[in-house]
Design a protein around this motif. Structure first.
Motif, short mmCIF file in Angstrom:
data_model
loop_
_atom_site.label_atom_id
_atom_site.label_comp_id
_atom_site.label_asym_id
_atom_site.label_seq_id
_atom_site.Cartn_x
_atom_site.Cartn_y
_atom_site.Cartn_z
N HIS A 144 0.84 -1.21 0.00
CA HIS A 144 0.00 0.00 0.00
C HIS A 144 0.87 1.24 0.00
CE1 HIS A 144 -4.03 -1.54 1.80
NE2 HIS A 144 -3.65 -2.21 0.74
N TRP A 153 -9.45 2.06 9.12
CA TRP A 153 -9.85 1.85 7.71
C TRP A 153 -10.08 0.38 7.42
CZ3 TRP A 153 -12.11 5.36 5.32
CH2 TRP A 153 -11.70 6.70 5.37
N ARG A 192 -13.45 -0.45 8.56
CA ARG A 192 -14.51 0.13 7.74
C ARG A 192 -14.69 -0.59 6.42
NH1 ARG A 192 -16.35 6.09 8.75
NH2 ARG A 192 -18.27 4.98 9.09
N PHE A 193 -13.59 -1.05 5.83
CA PHE A 193 -13.68 -1.68 4.52
C PHE A 193 -13.79 -3.18 4.59
CE2 PHE A 193 -12.42 2.53 3.60
CZ PHE A 193 -13.25 2.83 2.54
N GLY A 194 -14.04 -3.69 5.79
CA GLY A 194 -14.31 -5.12 5.90
C GLY A 194 -13.06 -5.98 5.95
N PHE A 195 -11.89 -5.38 5.69
CA PHE A 195 -10.69 -6.22 5.66
C PHE A 195 -10.41 -6.82 7.03
CE2 PHE A 195 -6.17 -7.14 5.75
CZ PHE A 195 -6.02 -7.86 4.58
N GLU A 241 -12.48 -7.82 9.13
CA GLU A 241 -13.36 -8.97 9.33
C GLU A 241 -12.75 -10.22 8.68
OE1 GLU A 241 -17.53 -8.26 8.72
OE2 GLU A 241 -17.79 -10.30 7.96
N LYS A 242 -12.18 -10.02 7.49
CA LYS A 242 -11.54 -11.13 6.81
C LYS A 242 -10.38 -11.69 7.66
CE LYS A 242 -9.79 -10.40 2.60
NZ LYS A 242 -10.49 -11.19 1.61
N ARG A 282 -10.03 -11.36 10.87
CA ARG A 282 -10.56 -11.98 12.09
C ARG A 282 -11.13 -13.37 11.82
NH1 ARG A 282 -15.01 -9.02 14.09
NH2 ARG A 282 -14.95 -10.43 15.84
N ALA A 283 -11.61 -13.60 10.59
CA ALA A 283 -12.17 -14.90 10.27
C ALA A 283 -11.08 -15.93 9.99
CB ALA A 283 -13.09 -14.78 9.06
N GLU A 300 -15.34 -9.03 20.73
CA GLU A 300 -16.26 -8.45 19.76
C GLU A 300 -17.34 -9.44 19.34
OE1 GLU A 300 -14.23 -6.59 16.53
OE2 GLU A 300 -13.23 -5.22 17.87
#
Lengths: 334, 265
Positions: free
Chosen positions: B20, B85, B88-91, B93-94, B96-97, B265
């Motif tokens: 990035h 960020w 917010r962008f769902g990353f 969550e990925k 964490r899964a 969470e």
């Protein structure tokens, strides 16, 4: 077939008195496609988040492939693949780079990973876009990438949270085709949440309808339809007199409602009632303009158990898409 | 899971952050522009002013060393924002899964931020030399000390900001906290001014600030600058022990704290 997933008395209570999931119990058999159907806010996503270790249950237990999802979270995470409702790919990386990252996170060795990445990108028809940054992808392409990512470690059980929400036909076809292929070729269990009724009906071996945090009914699509108590016949009979009384006397008919020349008839055995009406009409000289038999659809099942129509749902999903779009715009500007 | 996977998981996430960073042209530009402005404007202007108090003080050189550690501090603040960020962008969550130990999530941010901070700080050193910092103090020892100091400062503060980024989920609020902490951390330290010039109360704060010891370590190793250190009682080794302890304790605390937060969470 043994159960791969056992959910017992699962409860999720958010702060104050919001009860998102209210003591639900069900199990999923190994190798089946299990559908979770319900309106927005029914508790579908909360349930899937608890099963996939992203949310801690308030009480109750979830066992996946013999492991407790709270105590042995990391073993469970290895067993399952998750294609979440939100788009989680890193949009500053290419599709292939996202796949490699996913492979590393799931401990797939490099060599095996490269082969699988090519294969999976082919399956979801992203070979050509593979080396482009994800922020150039359409919504459908991103969703297909999510699906490919969820499969990189060959999970035993795949979770699809609203897999076809707001998607183009091509993407929806690819996802349906893939689920069907999985069902035939492998023993992977698929758990999907959806509010597209046709989707649940076409793909799922068993369906659970959830509303207000509770499971209202669970069974095969055929069982759910049977639970409605029969078929519906729509007929247009051009007679000035009200014939609903005579129709109601026929065997198996539970209701007959007249509206103008149109009749809506509910009956246990549609074909038999259809024949009866035709026989009477010949004898009595009724002028039948049209008659059609409708086996009950999941649509009616849904309506019966949730009391909700699906039009509200689509509005909800659009809101979600718009929000996502807004966030992306903010990020580009920032 | 096969051996060494945790390492490759961490490296995969670090690699993502660095991609990035080096792909973002504006970030690279800002990274160079900001210290240049500090040194060019503030450094030269204050040098004349400070000589009014003390003819002997080479304030420009003093500030150059300070800017090296302050740059590491500023770079560390991005650790929190990037977590916000990611959420917010769902990353997030990925991640964490995925079957990774929860501590890997902050750790990968801390490592990536530290690498970025070290590169930025070395760039400041190069610019300082070009603008007139006496190169006589540069040696293998001082260069090593600079790298250790910058790494320790970045680890310490990116640990704090990564943990903040996990609790404060709103980017405006976190940005506010960043700004609120930035100035006192910068000025209540020996980085910008000798702490002997600070009032008593501020000096106590400065003596608890790792930036003071990081700047001192570099000045102790830089020929001809050891008289300008803030904490005279500590030698170079003493300074290094203090900042290493800060770095290790804060990284450990951040991982422990994040594990608990992410689990709940």
């Amino acid at each position: 077939m043994s159960n791969i997933l056992e959910v017992r008395d699962l409860v999720k209570r958010y702060e104050k008195d919001v009860l998102a999931v209210n003591r639900i119990s069900f199990s999923v058999k190994e190798g089946e496609v299990f559908g979770f159907l319900g309106p927005n806010g029914a508790g579908k996503s909360t349930t899937i988040s608890m099963i996939t270790t992203l949310l801690t249950p308030t009480s109750g237990s979830v066992t996946l492939d013999g492991e407790d999802v709270v105590k042995n979270a990391n073993s469970v995470r290895k067993t399952i693949g998750l294609v979440p409702q939100s788009l989680t790919a890193d949009d500053e990386l290419s599709g292939r780079e996202n796949m490699r990252l996913q492979a590393d996170l799931y401990g797939v060795p490099r060599k095996i990973a490269e082969e699988r990445i090519n294969e999976l990108l082919g399956t979801v028809k992203l070979e050509e876009a593979a080396d482009r940054r994800v922020d150039t992808y359409s919504g459908g392409m991103r969703k297909r990438l999510e699906l490919a990512e969820g499969l990189i470690h060959r999970p035993k059980m795949l979770f699809l949270d609203e897999p076809t929400l707001g998607l183009d036909i091509q993407t929806r076809e690819i996802i349906w085709e893939y689920i069907r292929k999985m069902k035939e070729e492998s023993n992977m269990t698929v758990f999907l949440t959806t509010h597209y009724l046709e989707e649940a009906d076409a793909l799922c071996d068993r369906i659970a309808i959830i509303d207000e945090g509770e499971i209202k009914i669970i069974g095969t699509p055929a069982e759910l339809k049977d639970s409605l108590g029969g078929d519906i016949i729509n007929a247009i009979i051009c007679e000035d007199t009200d014939l609903s009384g005579s129709i109601l006397e026929m065997a198996g008919v539970s209701s007959a409602v007249r509206e103008g020349f149109g009749y809506c008839i509910k009956t246990k055995d549609g074909e038999r009632t259809e024949k009866d009406i035709l026989a009477v009409s010949v004898r009595e000289g009724w002028k039948i303009e049209s008659i059609s038999l409708h086996p009950p659809s999941i649509n009616e099942v849904f309506l019966k158990y949730t009391g909700k129509s699906l039009r509200d749902e689509d509005r909800g999903s659009n809101r979600h898409e718009i929000r996502k779009q807004e966030l992306q715009n903010i990020r580009r500007r920032g | 899971m096969r051996e060494g996977t945790y390492v490759s998981q961490t490296l995969a996430l670090v690699g993502r952050e660095l991609k990035h960073w080096y792909r973002s042209k504006i970030q690279i530009f800002m990274m160079a522009a900001q210290p240049l402005i500090w040194l060019g404007l503030f450094g030269f202007a204050m040098d004349g002013l400070m000589r009014g108090f003390d003819q002997e003080l080479d304030y420009f050189s003093f500030l150059c060393i300070g800017m090296i550690v302050v740059t590491a501090l500023t770079a560390s603040m991005t650790a929190g924002m990037s977590l916000v960020w990611d959420r917010r962008f769902g990353f997030l969550e990925k991640v964490r899964a995925a079957p990774i130990p929860r501590g890997v999530i902050p750790l990968s941010k801390i490592i990536a931020t530290t690498v970025k901070a070290a590169i930025q700080s070395l760039l400041v050193l190069v610019m300082a030399l070009l603008l007139g910092l006496d190169a006589g103090g540069l040696s293998a020892v001082s260069l090593t000390v600079i790298i250790i100091s910058v790494v320790c400062v970045a680890m310490t503060f990116s640990s704090i900001f990564a943990a903040l980024g996990l609790i404060i989920k709103n980017q405006e609020a976190l940005m506010g906290i960043n700004m609120l902490l930035n100035l006192p951390l910068m000025f209540a330290s020996g980085a910008m001014f000798p702490t002997t010039a600070l009032p008593e109360a501020l000096r106590i704060v400065a003596n608890a600030n790792p930036l003071t010891y990081a700047a001192d370590a570099i000045r102790n190793s830089w020929g001809g600058m050891s008289s300008m250190v803030s904490v005279q009682s500590l030698s170079l080794v003493g300074d290094l022990i203090v900042i290493t302890a800060f770095a290790l304790v804060m990284t450990g605390a951040s991982m422990f704290f994040s594990r608990r937060t992410l689990r709940r969470e």
